[in-house]
Design a protein around this motif. Structure first.
Motif, PDB file in Angstrom:
ATOM      1  N   LYS A  18       0.830  -0.891   0.094  1.00 60.93           N
ATOM      2  CA  LYS A  18       0.157  -0.120   0.305  1.00 60.93           C
ATOM      3  C   LYS A  18       0.859   1.473  -0.232  1.00 60.93           C
ATOM      4  CE  LYS A  18      -4.010   2.290   2.629  1.00 60.93           C
ATOM      5  NZ  LYS A  18      -4.766   2.435   3.401  1.00 60.93           N
ATOM      6  N   SER A  20       1.354   6.203   0.108  1.00 60.39           N
ATOM      7  CA  SER A  20       0.898   6.903   0.827  1.00 60.39           C
ATOM      8  C   SER A  20       1.742   7.297  -0.275  1.00 60.39           C
ATOM      9  CB  SER A  20       0.365   6.728   1.563  1.00 60.39           C
ATOM     10  OG  SER A  20      -0.886   5.854   1.994  1.00 60.39           O
ATOM     11  N   LEU A  24       0.692  10.507  -6.285  1.00 51.28           N
ATOM     12  CA  LEU A  24       0.491   8.857  -5.975  1.00 51.28           C
ATOM     13  C   LEU A  24       1.304   8.039  -7.477  1.00 51.28           C
ATOM     14  CD1 LEU A  24      -0.156   5.870  -5.513  1.00 51.28           C
ATOM     15  CD2 LEU A  24      -2.084   6.839  -5.846  1.00 51.28           C
ATOM     16  N   ASP A  70      -8.087   1.651  -2.457  1.00 53.34           N
ATOM     17  CA  ASP A  70      -7.758   2.147  -0.898  1.00 53.34           C
ATOM     18  C   ASP A  70      -6.026   1.990  -1.396  1.00 53.34           C
ATOM     19  OD1 ASP A  70      -6.904  -0.467  -1.017  1.00 53.34           O
ATOM     20  OD2 ASP A  70      -7.154  -0.198   1.490  1.00 53.34           O
ATOM     21  N   SER A  71      -5.674   1.963  -2.715  1.00 51.00           N
ATOM     22  CA  SER A  71      -4.835   1.863  -3.276  1.00 51.00           C
ATOM     23  C   SER A  71      -3.676   0.956  -2.553  1.00 51.00           C
ATOM     24  CB  SER A  71      -3.707   3.281  -3.107  1.00 51.00           C
ATOM     25  OG  SER A  71      -2.910   3.321  -1.050  1.00 51.00           O
ATOM     26  N   THR A  98       5.278   6.664   1.514  1.00 50.83           N
ATOM     27  CA  THR A  98       4.781   5.842   2.745  1.00 50.83           C
ATOM     28  C   THR A  98       4.522   4.233   2.141  1.00 50.83           C
ATOM     29  OG1 THR A  98       4.136   7.378   4.152  1.00 50.83           O
ATOM     30  CG2 THR A  98       3.526   5.731   5.329  1.00 50.83           C
TER      31      THR A  98
END
Length: 288
Positions: A18, A20, A24, A70-71, A98
Motif C-alpha cells: 500500500k 501513500s 501517487l 484504498d491504494s 509511505t
C-alpha cells in the motif's frame, strides 16, 4: 524496505503493498519492486506496472493481481526459491513515500526442474508511430520487443501501459512470439485488442481471471490504457530462447509512450535483453 528470507522449503505466495504519497502517479512509477532469489535478481519493475494499475489507481482483480480503491495492491504469483530470497521496495523518486508491506509464504519443495519467477519492464518513450497512409502517415508499421530470454523456462504473461496522445485507436498491431530460434513466429495474432481479450477499441474497464483492462481511457482518446494477459492456460514453454514482440500499429502518425511488462519463469542460468534503466523512471508521468 527489505524483506530477507532465509528458509528452504518455502515460496512467496503473496506480496501486498500500500502506497501513500502526495503525488501517487509519480510514486507508482518511482517505487520499484526488486526480487532476488538465491542471488539471482529476476525482478526490477515499477510498482504500478508490476501490479497492473499503471500510473493511477485503477481497481481490478485477476488470478494474479488485485488493486483496491484504498491504494492496496496485491500479487499472487508463486515465487519459489532454493534457500533464500530478498524482496526490496525501493523509493527512487524525489518525495517521501509511505509503504505498508506484507509478504506471505507457502510450503514448497524445490526440485531439479523448479524455476525462478521473473518480471521485467521497459518503456518506449515518445516513440513515433507510423500511422495509416489514408490519415497522413507512412503505413510502415513496425514491431517492438517485449523481451528476449535465452535459457529454459515458461513465458507466463505480459501487460502494456500506453499513453495515447490523439483521438484515435492505437492497438491494431499483432503479437509475434518466436520460440527456440524459429524463423517464423509460432504465435502470430490478429490485433493487440484481440490478444488482450477484447475488440473494437473498447474503453470499458474489465477484470477476469486471466485478462484485464483496469482503465481504457486512452483506447480511442487521449489518456492512459492498461491491458494485461496472464498465460495460465496457454503458457509458452521454451528450451533455449523466446522472443516476444508486438506490432505498433496506430491509425495516426503521432508520438506515444508505450510501457511493456513481462512475467515468466526460468531455470538458471539465463540472459535477457531487458535491463533496468533508471532514466526511464526519472521521466515525468504524463498528466494530460
Amino acid at each position: 524496505e527489505k524483506f530477507a528470507i532465509d528458509a528452504s522449503g518455502r515460496a512467496i505466495s503473496c506480496i501486498k503493498l500500500k502506497i501513500s504519497a502526495t503525488d501517487l502517479a509519480a510514486a507508482l512509477r518511482t517505487t520499484l519492486i526488486r526480487l532476488t532469489f538465491d542471488d539471482h535478481e529476476t525482478v526490477m519493475v515499477p510498482a504500478g506496472n508490476f501490479f497492473g494499475t499503471g500510473y493511477s489507481l485503477n481497481p481490478s482483480r485477476t488470478l494474479y493481481t488485485s488493486v483496491f480503491a484504498d491504494s492496496t495492491m496485491e500479487s499472487y504469483w508463486l515465487m519459489p526459491f532454493r534457500k533464500k530470497c530478498l524482496l526490496e521496495i525501493l523509493n527512487e523518486g524525489y518525495m517521501d513515500v509511505t509503504y505498508e508491506t506484507t509478504v506471505e509464504l507457502a510450503d514448497y519443495r524445490w526440485r531439479k526442474n523448479s524455476m525462478y519467477f521473473g518480471s521485467a519492464w521497459h518503456e518506449y518513450w515518445h516513440i513515433e508511430t507510423a500511422g495509416q497512409e489514408s490519415t497522413g502517415g507512412t503505413g510502415k508499421h513496425f514491431d517492438i520487443n517485449y523481451i528476449d530470454i535465452h535459457g529454459k523456462g515458461v513465458y507466463a504473461g505480459d501487460a502494456v501501459t500506453i499513453f495515447n496522445t490523439v483521438d484515435a485507436w492505437w492497438g491494431e498491431g499483432d503479437e509475434k512470439i518466436y520460440v527456440d530460434g524459429e524463423s517464423f513466429p509460432s504465435s502470430f495474432g490478429t490485433g493487440t485488442e484481440d490478444y488482450y481479450g477484447y475488440a473494437w477499441s473498447r474503453a470499458e474497464p474489465f477484470s477476469h481471471p486471466f485478462i484485464a483492462q483496469p482503465t481504457g481511457e486512452g483506447s480511442f482518446h487521449r489518456g492512459m490504457s492498461v491491458n494485461m494477459r496472464y498465460r495460465t492456460l496457454d503458457a509458452i514453454p521454451f528450451t533455449s530462447s523466446i522472443s516476444s514482440n508486438i506490432e505498433l500499429w496506430h491509425w495516426l502518425k503521432t508520438t506515444i509512450d508505450y510501457g511493456l511488462t513481462t512475467y515468466w519463469y526460468v531455470i538458471p542460468e539465463f540472459v535477457t535483453n531487458v535491463s533496468f534503466d533508471p532514466d526511464q523512471i526519472a521521466r515525468p508521468v504524463p498528466s494530460r
